[in-house]
Enzyme design. Structure first.
Site, PDB file in Angstrom:
ATOM      1  N   PRO A 158       0.809  -1.215   0.000  1.00  0.00           N
ATOM      2  CA  PRO A 158       0.000   0.000   0.000  1.00  0.00           C
ATOM      3  C   PRO A 158       0.847   1.272   0.000  1.00  0.00           C
ATOM      4  CG  PRO A 158       0.207  -0.791   2.226  1.00  0.00           C
ATOM      5  CD  PRO A 158       1.003  -1.744   1.359  1.00  0.00           C
ATOM      6  N   TRP A 159       0.153   2.419   0.007  1.00  0.00           N
ATOM      7  CA  TRP A 159       0.835   3.704  -0.108  1.00  0.00           C
ATOM      8  C   TRP A 159       1.166   4.340   1.239  1.00  0.00           C
ATOM      9  CZ3 TRP A 159      -2.277   6.797   2.639  1.00  0.00           C
ATOM     10  CH2 TRP A 159      -3.669   6.606   2.584  1.00  0.00           C
ATOM     11  N   LYS A 183       4.476  -5.165  -6.399  1.00  0.00           N
ATOM     12  CA  LYS A 183       3.803  -4.009  -6.988  1.00  0.00           C
ATOM     13  C   LYS A 183       3.500  -3.002  -5.885  1.00  0.00           C
ATOM     14  CE  LYS A 183      -0.440  -2.799  -7.836  1.00  0.00           C
ATOM     15  NZ  LYS A 183      -0.301  -1.305  -7.685  1.00  0.00           N
ATOM     16  N   GLU A 186       0.931   2.913  -7.054  1.00  0.00           N
ATOM     17  CA  GLU A 186       1.443   3.817  -8.087  1.00  0.00           C
ATOM     18  C   GLU A 186       1.623   5.241  -7.564  1.00  0.00           C
ATOM     19  OE1 GLU A 186      -2.930   2.943  -9.300  1.00  0.00           O
ATOM     20  OE2 GLU A 186      -1.315   2.002  -8.155  1.00  0.00           O
ATOM     21  N   SER A 237      -6.829  -2.575   1.822  1.00  0.00           N
ATOM     22  CA  SER A 237      -8.169  -2.567   2.385  1.00  0.00           C
ATOM     23  C   SER A 237      -8.799  -3.949   2.327  1.00  0.00           C
ATOM     24  CB  SER A 237      -9.055  -1.574   1.624  1.00  0.00           C
ATOM     25  OG  SER A 237      -9.351  -2.062   0.331  1.00  0.00           O
ATOM     26  N   ALA A 239     -11.815  -4.611   1.370  1.00  0.00           N
ATOM     27  CA  ALA A 239     -12.581  -4.737   0.130  1.00  0.00           C
ATOM     28  C   ALA A 239     -11.691  -5.217  -1.015  1.00  0.00           C
ATOM     29  CB  ALA A 239     -13.234  -3.405  -0.222  1.00  0.00           C
ATOM     30  N   GLU A 258      -3.020  -8.923   4.782  1.00  0.00           N
ATOM     31  CA  GLU A 258      -3.003  -8.005   5.921  1.00  0.00           C
ATOM     32  C   GLU A 258      -3.896  -6.838   5.532  1.00  0.00           C
ATOM     33  OE1 GLU A 258      -2.711  -4.985   7.916  1.00  0.00           O
ATOM     34  OE2 GLU A 258      -0.587  -4.741   7.448  1.00  0.00           O
ATOM     35  N   CYS A 292      -3.040   1.287   9.657  1.00  0.00           N
ATOM     36  CA  CYS A 292      -4.097   0.311   9.947  1.00  0.00           C
ATOM     37  C   CYS A 292      -4.135  -0.099  11.411  1.00  0.00           C
ATOM     38  CB  CYS A 292      -3.954  -0.912   9.046  1.00  0.00           C
ATOM     39  SG  CYS A 292      -2.305  -1.626   9.041  1.00  0.00           S
ATOM     40  N   GLU A 388     -13.476   2.118   8.773  1.00  0.00           N
ATOM     41  CA  GLU A 388     -12.084   2.557   8.766  1.00  0.00           C
ATOM     42  C   GLU A 388     -11.981   3.878   8.012  1.00  0.00           C
ATOM     43  OE1 GLU A 388      -7.666   0.651   8.200  1.00  0.00           O
ATOM     44  OE2 GLU A 388      -9.207   0.013   6.799  1.00  0.00           O
TER      45      GLU A 388
END
Length: 500
Positions: A158-159, A183, A186, A237, A239, A258, A292, A388
């Protein structure tokens, strides 16, 4: 002022495949925007499916040699890797603050040292991949367990903590003898690319660590669904995690997730109030609340409730927002204006059913800044308590009995982290047993360390990052059994054919 010039560092592209930077082939450009100013820091070509295929092929080519290296050889390489990261610490910290907007003191004192320590830890852990010791469990056979690498790992990070998440994905995977394609988001590719370059500089073979920077729908889904990827590790996330699981399941991959969190912060009436107030503000505002494990739901036993609300509000109002590269800045912007508006939407909707004690507004500034926000008088089933938010927002609710406090703490789909605040060891110990979360702190909130696992319960996912427990994710367990009798016609054969 910062000195990291992304356009110079990544002029050759924002993909790192087989030991070199290359340009993406998707035909789509993407701009990394400094969230503190709104200025473009880098425009690059996103990865397409062909880039993912090339990275996976490089990882597959490198796998036999890396998996065949001795634990000592992998350990030595990882020790060198930790050294290179330490030498480049300031460059990496500046890149992290530029792309994320996080205060430079957080990057310098938390993200980068933690990552160097992770590398040093896994350098040692690479030599400790034992299975169970041999034993004659049947009497006629000797059994033992081998740990073997899985193959090519395809990970998505994640970012919010791009450097640390790259480390958490890459280090246990390669320490165990796997190769990897990561990955990153971006929005924040800089430190993942610097991390991979440092691996090459340390002598880790080309193709062991690869980075593809592309959109989730294209590069991400291709990576997860790739037939030559044996395992997927995803942080993000809940989702999106469900979508990752759907794709991975189609090819029966090993899967590590995670996911989201909504950490409770439970303050019993015998707690040190000053410690709890300071812990709540630090735990809620770290990384502008984009964490998180951040403290998001404070449950305070009624005798301390009003004083806690006032103390937190006063302390939040003293937090200094500003330029991430100013060492005195306490809190930077959110990752983007779009995310800031999402956070503001939660707070604005909460005004209709709860009380905004302090904050609750964006700064009039080109950057994506949002003030530290405290909310009270919300119902347990309200959106602000259950969803969240991923921003600098803390909601405080009272409770009466210990039973009620623990019940409210568990009343969420998530179970990643929590904390309990009490001077009573029996009370605190009960909370650690009964709160359903992968990490429960006592009289603190947020600290992590390389030796201990990180991962959640319930909708927060499964599997562990960091620690020796992460090898459970990144190794195959093989039972090897030797016959010790040298008898050709074994007694158990008679259960299949013939008579005894």
């Amino acid at each position: 002022m910062h000195n990291f010039q992304a356009q110079d560092h990544f002029a050759d592209g924002a993909q790192y495949i087989a030991g070199r930077l290359t340009k993406g082939t998707s035909g789509t450009s993407h701009a990394v925007v400094d969230p503190a100013t709104g200025d473009e820091a880098l425009t690059y070509e996103l990865a397409g499916t062909d880039d993912v295929d090339a990275a996976v092929a490089a990882a597959a080519d490198a796998f036999p040699g890396w998996a065949g290296a001795t634990p000592g050889e992998r350990s030595d390489a990882l020790h060198r890797f930790a050294g290179v990261l330490a030498e480049r610490a300031e460059e990496i910290a500046q890149a992290e603050s530029l792309q994320c907007g996080k205060p430079i003191k957080l990057s310098r004192e938390f993200d980068v040292p933690g990552t160097v320590d992770n590398a040093a830890f896994f350098a040692g852990a690479a030599r400790h991949l034992q299975g169970q010791s041999a034993g004659e469990y049947t009497g006629d056979h000797t059994s033992y367990v081998r740990r073997e690498p899985i193959g090519v790992v395809g990970s998505i990070a994640p970012w919010n903590y791009p450097l640390q998440m790259a480390a958490w994905k890459i280090l246990p995977a390669i320490a165990a003898g796997n190769t990897i394609v990561l990955k990153p988001a971006e929005l924040t590719p800089f430190t993942s690319l610097l991390f991979a370059q440092a691996a090459t500089e340390a002598g880790i073979p080309d193709g062991v660590v690869n980075i593809v920077t592309g959109a989730g729908k294209d590069a991400g889904e291709r990576l997860v669904g790739h037939p030559d990827v044996a395992m997927t590790s995803f942080t993000g996330s809940t989702a999106v995690g469900k979508r990752v699981a759907e794709i991975a399941t189609a090819t029966v991959k090993r899967l590590h997730l995670e996911l989201g969190g909504k950490a409770p912060f439970v303050v019993f009436d015998d707690a040190d109030l000053d410690a709890a107030v300071h812990g709540a503000v630090a735990g809620a505002l770290i990384n502008s609340g984009q964490d998180c494990t951040a403290a998001t739901r404070a449950y305070v036993q009624r005798p301390l409730h009003e004083a806690f609300v006032q103390g937190v509000a006063d302390l939040m109002e003293s937090v200094r927002l500003g330029d991430p590269f100013d060492p005195s800045t306490d809190m930077g912007p959110l990752i983007s204006h779009a995310h800031r508006d999402r956070v503001a939407g939660f707070v604005d909707r909460a005004r209709t059913y709860a009380r905004v004690v302090t904050g609750g507004e964006a700064l009039q500034h080109p950057g994506a800044y949002y003030k530290p926000t405290l909310i009270a008088d919300a119902a347990q089933d309200s959106e602000i308590v259950q969803s969240e938010i991923f921003g600098p927002v803390l909601v405080v609710l009272p409770f009466d009995s210990d039973d009620e406090g623990i019940r409210l703490a568990n009343d969420t789909p998530y179970g990643l982290a929590a904390s309990a605040w009490s001077r009573d060891v029996f009370r605190a110990n009960r909370a650690t047993r009964e709160i359903k979360a992968g990490c429960v702190w006592v009289n603190d909130h947020i600290p992590i360390l390389s030796e201990m696992p990180h991962g959640g319960y319930k909708a927060s996912g499964y599997g562990k990052d960091m620690s020796a427990y992460s090898f459970e994710e990144y190794t195959q367990i093989k039972h090897v059994m030797f016959d010790n009798t040298a008898v050709a016609r074994k007694d158990w054969h008679r259960t299949i054919f013939g008579d005894r």
